[in-house]
Enzyme design. Structure first.
Site, PDB file in Angstrom:
ATOM      1  N   ASN A 124       4.493  -5.628 -30.648  1.00  0.00           N
ATOM      2  CA  ASN A 124       5.134  -4.913 -29.544  1.00  0.00           C
ATOM      3  C   ASN A 124       5.813  -5.852 -28.535  1.00  0.00           C
ATOM      4  OD1 ASN A 124       4.154  -2.473 -30.611  1.00  0.00           O
ATOM      5  ND2 ASN A 124       2.177  -2.786 -29.580  1.00  0.00           N
ATOM      6  N   SER A 160      -1.437  -4.234 -31.953  1.00  0.00           N
ATOM      7  CA  SER A 160      -2.118  -2.980 -31.628  1.00  0.00           C
ATOM      8  C   SER A 160      -3.576  -3.094 -32.055  1.00  0.00           C
ATOM      9  CB  SER A 160      -1.441  -1.833 -32.366  1.00  0.00           C
ATOM     10  OG  SER A 160      -2.344  -0.774 -32.567  1.00  0.00           O
ATOM     11  N   THR A 190      29.071   1.160 -27.086  1.00  0.00           N
ATOM     12  CA  THR A 190      29.287   2.015 -25.907  1.00  0.00           C
ATOM     13  C   THR A 190      28.577   3.322 -26.263  1.00  0.00           C
ATOM     14  OG1 THR A 190      31.350   2.950 -26.747  1.00  0.00           O
ATOM     15  CG2 THR A 190      31.564   1.004 -25.358  1.00  0.00           C
ATOM     16  N   HIS A 191      28.009   3.964 -25.285  1.00  0.00           N
ATOM     17  CA  HIS A 191      27.187   5.175 -25.518  1.00  0.00           C
ATOM     18  C   HIS A 191      26.037   4.897 -26.490  1.00  0.00           C
ATOM     19  CE1 HIS A 191      30.553   7.495 -23.707  1.00  0.00           C
ATOM     20  NE2 HIS A 191      31.285   6.634 -24.385  1.00  0.00           N
ATOM     21  N   GLN A 214       4.731  -5.037  11.030  1.00  0.00           N
ATOM     22  CA  GLN A 214       3.768  -5.915  10.353  1.00  0.00           C
ATOM     23  C   GLN A 214       3.693  -5.589   8.854  1.00  0.00           C
ATOM     24  OE1 GLN A 214       0.123  -6.740  12.513  1.00  0.00           O
ATOM     25  NE2 GLN A 214      -1.040  -5.825  10.875  1.00  0.00           N
ATOM     26  N   LYS A 250       5.530  -7.604   5.422  1.00  0.00           N
ATOM     27  CA  LYS A 250       5.187  -8.785   4.641  1.00  0.00           C
ATOM     28  C   LYS A 250       4.453  -8.543   3.316  1.00  0.00           C
ATOM     29  CE  LYS A 250       3.732 -10.800   8.486  1.00  0.00           C
ATOM     30  NZ  LYS A 250       4.339  -9.765   9.364  1.00  0.00           N
ATOM     31  N   ASN A 283       5.630 -12.247  18.916  1.00  0.00           N
ATOM     32  CA  ASN A 283       6.747 -11.434  18.415  1.00  0.00           C
ATOM     33  C   ASN A 283       7.915 -12.285  17.904  1.00  0.00           C
ATOM     34  OD1 ASN A 283       5.086  -9.456  19.274  1.00  0.00           O
ATOM     35  ND2 ASN A 283       6.333  -8.796  21.018  1.00  0.00           N
ATOM     36  N   TYR A 295       9.220  -5.270  19.488  1.00  0.00           N
ATOM     37  CA  TYR A 295       8.231  -5.343  18.410  1.00  0.00           C
ATOM     38  C   TYR A 295       7.316  -4.124  18.418  1.00  0.00           C
ATOM     39  CZ  TYR A 295       4.454  -6.839  15.427  1.00  0.00           C
ATOM     40  OH  TYR A 295       3.527  -6.885  14.426  1.00  0.00           O
TER      41      TYR A 295
HETATM   42  N1  ARG Z   1       0.572 -10.170  12.900  1.00  0.00           N
HETATM   43  C1  ARG Z   1       1.749  -9.567  13.441  1.00  0.00           C
HETATM   44  C2  ARG Z   1       2.753  -9.234  12.322  1.00  0.00           C
HETATM   45  O1  ARG Z   1       2.493  -9.577  11.209  1.00  0.00           O
HETATM   46  C3  ARG Z   1       2.389 -10.496  14.395  1.00  0.00           C
HETATM   47  C4  ARG Z   1       1.907 -10.377  15.790  1.00  0.00           C
HETATM   48  C5  ARG Z   1       2.503  -9.266  16.456  1.00  0.00           C
HETATM   49  N2  ARG Z   1       2.382  -9.181  17.871  1.00  0.00           N
HETATM   50  C6  ARG Z   1       1.567  -8.320  18.496  1.00  0.00           C
HETATM   51  N3  ARG Z   1       1.687  -8.216  19.732  1.00  0.00           N
HETATM   52  N4  ARG Z   1       0.660  -7.622  17.869  1.00  0.00           N
HETATM   53  O2  ARG Z   1       3.762  -8.613  12.541  1.00  0.00           O
END
Ligand code: ARG
Length: 498
Positions: A287, A279, A157-158, A324, A327, A112, A319
């Site tokens: 284009n 085209s 403008t506009h 998760q 990302k 975490n 957590y």
């Molecule tokens: N892979 C998880 C993430 O991307 C991190 C680990 C999270 N911890 C857990 N106890 N599952 O957030």
């Protein structure tokens, strides 16, 4: 099947579909370097705090160094069976030296705090990179501006012709906007560059750890002290996402201008052949697809901000796996922002603004009548509102006759009927677009002296950002080297057996 590091309390294997649904090894590839660097710093701290013995530390370092090098050669492939980067790296250490030693690396840390540490480390590097890319774009905009303080462009403008401006004023406007994006990126960098390692699962730890030490080794500005906050919060990602959204909205306005100015109806900007496509059916087409795609991709960036806001809104403290999901979209956004910044940069460098066309449009569309009104105020002591009415009437009559301000005889006659005596030359000088543009002299105005002054100031601001970016990059580089040196020295001790 690889053995689960958390397998102790389980009597059955994980369902295959559950594993597939929950794993992050594909996304985590970008975190490998930071997970290893983070592990090295953590281990150096555990050893210094006498939580892990010198002997165990040496052995673990030797594997971490190898893994770091393997990753440098892009040969460290994460095993999906092991869920994520953290379990992969730890398993590789244990595989190599056994659990008696390798099993000590995860003392006083949790996935975490690890995952947030890794993400922050990766993101701050990207934020610096994006800032550098944007700096180079701004630099080009300012260089282009320097060359065209006396070149005419048309300001709207506009989306109606408004007043003549200089081309330098147009380019430098984007530089001025993007400098605030740089400021926002810098602020996102600082919110991101906080050390959460040592927060452990959520509550901290009963081991006597030294979080300041890992902050230094990992190049963080300082610790995010509160362990529950450190593991729960993703506002650094949100701040980055909103910064990206604003930046992308600014890019999109430039892209929109490229598309419109490039159209046949405006013909103000000629884009290079290398930045257009044709085209499959209409042979005449060219284009402006790059600019169109920039506008199209804005949706993905805004969407990412909404996704992230939605992910965090219902997550209780501590957590939760919901987090998760931060990302994948962040990675996607980083790529889009980087690519968009550099392609727009190239696009502008390879497009030609047509000042002659702008001047013609200024004449044709009465964009200098305001200046005639100003002249009447200044030279003939007429109240501005009355001057506005008179010149408005003049505009109406000229356009009805399909004439413009170049018909100075008509203008002279019209004014004479109002007992305002101006020569044709005086009229021409008063309303010629280039002269009007050059006459704008208030602070921040489009006149050449004011624009040059602004360019100088913007340049100084840019240099300020560039040196801060350099400074932060150096700190990160030094910290990584320092950590690696500690790890390598220990690694050496394993090899020579001291
Ligand atoms: N892979 C998880 C993430 O991307 C991190 C680990 C999270 N911890 C857990 N106890 N599952 O957030």
């Amino acid at each position: 099947m690889a053995e689960k590091l958390w397998g102790g309390r389980f009597s059955k294997e994980i369902d295959r579909n559950v594993l597939k649904y929950t794993l992050t090894t594909d996304i985590d590839t970008r975190l490998i370097r930071y997970d290893i660097w983070g592990s090295m710093a953590h281990l150096a701290m555990l050893r210094d705090c006498k939580i892990v013995s010198e002997e165990a530390a040496k052995k673990i370092f030797s594997v971490l160094v190898k893994l770091y090098e393997l990753n440098e050669q892009e040969e460290l492939i994460l095993d999906p069976e092991l869920e994520d980067v953290h379990l992969n790296i730890e398993s590789l250490v244990i595989q190599e030296i056994g659990s008696e030693y390798g099993g000590r690396l995860h003392t006083a840390r949790s996935r975490n705090d690890q995952v947030v540490t890794d993400t922050r480390m990766y993101l701050r590097a990207e934020l610096l990179d994006i800032q550098k890319t944007l700096c180079s774009f701004i630099d080009t905009l300012l260089k282009l501006s320097e060359q065209c303080a006396h070149k005419i462009a048309i300001g709207y403008t506009h989306l109606q012709p408004a007043q003549p401006i200089s081309l330098a004023f147009w380019y430098s406007c984007y530089a001025s906007m993007f400098l605030r994006d740089l400021e926002r990126l810098e602020s996102a960098f600082h919110i991101t560059n906080l050390n959460v390692l040592g927060a452990c699962a959520l509550a901290g730890t009963s081991f006597p750890i030294d979080r300041e030490m890992t902050s230094k080794l990992l190049g963080f500005d300082r610790e995010l002290i509160h362990s529950l906050d450190a593991t729960s919060s993703r506002d650094f990602a949100l701040q980055t996402a909103s910064t990206f959204a604003i930046l992308m909205s600014n890019f999109s306005r430039l892209a929109e201008e490229i598309v419109i100015w490039n159209s046949h109806e405006f013909r103000l900007l000629a884009i290079d052949d290398t930045f257009a496509t044709g085209s499959s059916i209409m042979p005449q087409k060219k284009n402006p697809v790059v600019a169109e795609l920039v506008k199209g991709r804005v949706g993905r960036i805004y969407g990412m901000l909404m996704q992230l806001l939605t992910v965090v809104k219902g997550v209780t403290l501590g957590y939760n796996c919901d987090l998760q999901e931060d990302k994948p979209m962040l990675w996607d956004a980083i790529d889009i922002i980087k690519n968009t910044t550099s392609i727009l940069h190239q696009h502008i460098e390879n497009s030609k603004y047509r000042s002659d066309r702008a001047e013609e449009l200024c004449w044709k569309n009465f964009s200098t009548v305001t200046e005639l009104a100003n002249y009447l105020v200044r030279e003939k002591n007429i109240p501005f509102r009355e001057a506005h009415r008179l010149t408005g009437l003049l505009t109406q009559q000229l356009s009805t006759e399909a004439m413009d301000m170049r018909n100075t005889a008509f203008v002279r006659e019209f004014l004479a009927q109002q007992s305002i005596l101006l020569s044709e030359k005086e009229i021409y000088n008063c309303v010629s677009p280039i002269k009007v543009m050059e006459r704008q002299c208030s602070t921040g105005a489009t006149g050449p002296d004011r624009v040059k002054e602004m360019i100088r100031k913007l340049q100084q601001e840019l240099e300020g950002f560039q040196s801060k970016i350099e400074h932060h990059s150096q700190i990160l580089k030094d910290a990584e080297n320092a950590t690696l040196n500690i790890a390598k020295n220990m690694h050496l001790k394993t090899i020579i057996g001291t």
